[in-house]
Design a protein around this motif. Structure first.
Motif, PDB file in Angstrom:
ATOM      1  N   VAL A   1     150.607 -68.197  37.847  1.00 43.28           N
ATOM      2  CA  VAL A   1     149.333 -67.601  37.429  1.00 43.28           C
ATOM      3  C   VAL A   1     148.452 -68.677  36.809  1.00 43.28           C
ATOM      4  O   VAL A   1     148.928 -69.708  36.362  1.00 43.28           O
ATOM      5  CB  VAL A   1     149.530 -66.454  36.410  1.00 43.28           C
ATOM      6  CG1 VAL A   1     150.280 -65.301  37.021  1.00 43.28           C
ATOM      7  CG2 VAL A   1     150.226 -66.944  35.167  1.00 43.28           C
ATOM      8  N   GLY A   2     147.156 -68.407  36.814  1.00 37.85           N
ATOM      9  CA  GLY A   2     146.222 -69.292  36.136  1.00 37.85           C
ATOM     10  C   GLY A   2     145.637 -70.377  37.028  1.00 37.85           C
ATOM     11  O   GLY A   2     145.876 -70.425  38.234  1.00 37.85           O
ATOM     12  N   VAL A   3     144.869 -71.238  36.402  1.00 39.91           N
ATOM     13  CA  VAL A   3     144.167 -72.307  37.112  1.00 39.91           C
ATOM     14  C   VAL A   3     145.149 -73.248  37.797  1.00 39.91           C
ATOM     15  O   VAL A   3     144.934 -73.668  38.938  1.00 39.91           O
ATOM     16  CB  VAL A   3     143.254 -73.089  36.135  1.00 39.91           C
ATOM     17  CG1 VAL A   3     142.641 -74.302  36.813  1.00 39.91           C
ATOM     18  CG2 VAL A   3     142.172 -72.184  35.582  1.00 39.91           C
ATOM     19  N   THR A   4     146.231 -73.579  37.115  1.00 38.68           N
ATOM     20  CA  THR A   4     147.226 -74.482  37.699  1.00 38.68           C
ATOM     21  C   THR A   4     147.756 -73.921  39.008  1.00 38.68           C
ATOM     22  O   THR A   4     147.866 -74.633  40.002  1.00 38.68           O
ATOM     23  CB  THR A   4     148.388 -74.714  36.712  1.00 38.68           C
ATOM     24  OG1 THR A   4     147.859 -75.284  35.522  1.00 38.68           O
ATOM     25  CG2 THR A   4     149.441 -75.625  37.289  1.00 38.68           C
ATOM     26  N   SER A   5     148.062 -72.653  39.017  1.00 38.54           N
ATOM     27  CA  SER A   5     148.568 -71.998  40.218  1.00 38.54           C
ATOM     28  C   SER A   5     147.516 -71.993  41.327  1.00 38.54           C
ATOM     29  O   SER A   5     147.821 -72.273  42.490  1.00 38.54           O
ATOM     30  CB  SER A   5     148.994 -70.571  39.902  1.00 38.54           C
ATOM     31  OG  SER A   5     149.428 -69.927  41.077  1.00 38.54           O
ATOM     32  N   ARG A   6     146.280 -71.677  40.976  1.00 40.13           N
ATOM     33  CA  ARG A   6     145.206 -71.667  41.987  1.00 40.13           C
ATOM     34  C   ARG A   6     145.006 -73.062  42.577  1.00 40.13           C
ATOM     35  O   ARG A   6     144.803 -73.204  43.784  1.00 40.13           O
ATOM     36  CB  ARG A   6     143.913 -71.129  41.387  1.00 40.13           C
ATOM     37  CG  ARG A   6     143.933 -69.624  41.169  1.00 40.13           C
ATOM     38  CD  ARG A   6     142.558 -69.056  40.847  1.00 40.13           C
ATOM     39  NE  ARG A   6     141.902 -69.704  39.723  1.00 40.13           N
ATOM     40  CZ  ARG A   6     141.987 -69.307  38.461  1.00 40.13           C
ATOM     41  NH1 ARG A   6     142.723 -68.262  38.156  1.00 40.13           N
ATOM     42  NH2 ARG A   6     141.334 -69.941  37.509  1.00 40.13           N
TER      43      ARG A   6
ATOM     44  N   LYS B   1     154.287 -72.813  38.556  1.00 37.75           N
ATOM     45  CA  LYS B   1     153.497 -71.837  37.773  1.00 37.75           C
ATOM     46  C   LYS B   1     152.861 -70.847  38.754  1.00 37.75           C
ATOM     47  O   LYS B   1     152.320 -71.240  39.778  1.00 37.75           O
ATOM     48  CB  LYS B   1     152.435 -72.549  36.961  1.00 37.75           C
ATOM     49  CG  LYS B   1     151.738 -71.630  35.996  1.00 37.75           C
ATOM     50  CD  LYS B   1     151.037 -72.425  34.929  1.00 37.75           C
ATOM     51  CE  LYS B   1     150.195 -71.543  34.096  1.00 37.75           C
ATOM     52  NZ  LYS B   1     150.783 -71.135  32.870  1.00 37.75           N
TER      53      LYS B   1
END
Length: 113
Positions: free
Chosen positions: A68-73, A66
């Protein structure tokens, strides 16, 4: 024991997570998280597997890829704490998952553990 993973054009050389744990316990934890995700995402499908296994594979795949988003961060942060770039980890995961011999690639990762 010295196991080397090829990550694109560069190598990351570390003995085992056990050996690394003596010198850098935090880094070994984050590397273990990454390896577990790659192993989960690359687990071959089986007609008789439980829905839990399918779910773990899908979750690991999303976490690894992934963008983008929290998962990516979270993924990027774990990679940095492990001393690796997220791009190298994604390349390794992609190569393992799409290998013509997935079991051999998974065996290499298990040796590192």
């Amino acid at each position: 024991m010295n196991n080397t993973f090829e990550l694109s054009d560069e190598d990351v050389s570390v003995g085992s997570l056990f050996d690394l744990n003596i010198h850098e316990p935090n880094r070994s934890l984050y590397l273990a998280v990454i390896l577990r995700a790659i192993l989960d995402a690359s687990k071959p499908t089986d007609e008789e597997e439980s829905s839990d296994i399918t779910s773990y594979r899908d979750e690991a795949h999303r976490w690894l890829f992934k963008e983008v988003g929290v998962t990516s961060r979270d993924f990027i942060e774990i990679c940095e704490l492990a001393g690796l770039t997220s791009e190298k980890v994604r390349r390794l995961a992609f190569n393992v998952i799409n290998s013509g011999d997935v079991q051999n690639e998974r065996d290499k990762l298990y040796q590192f553990l």
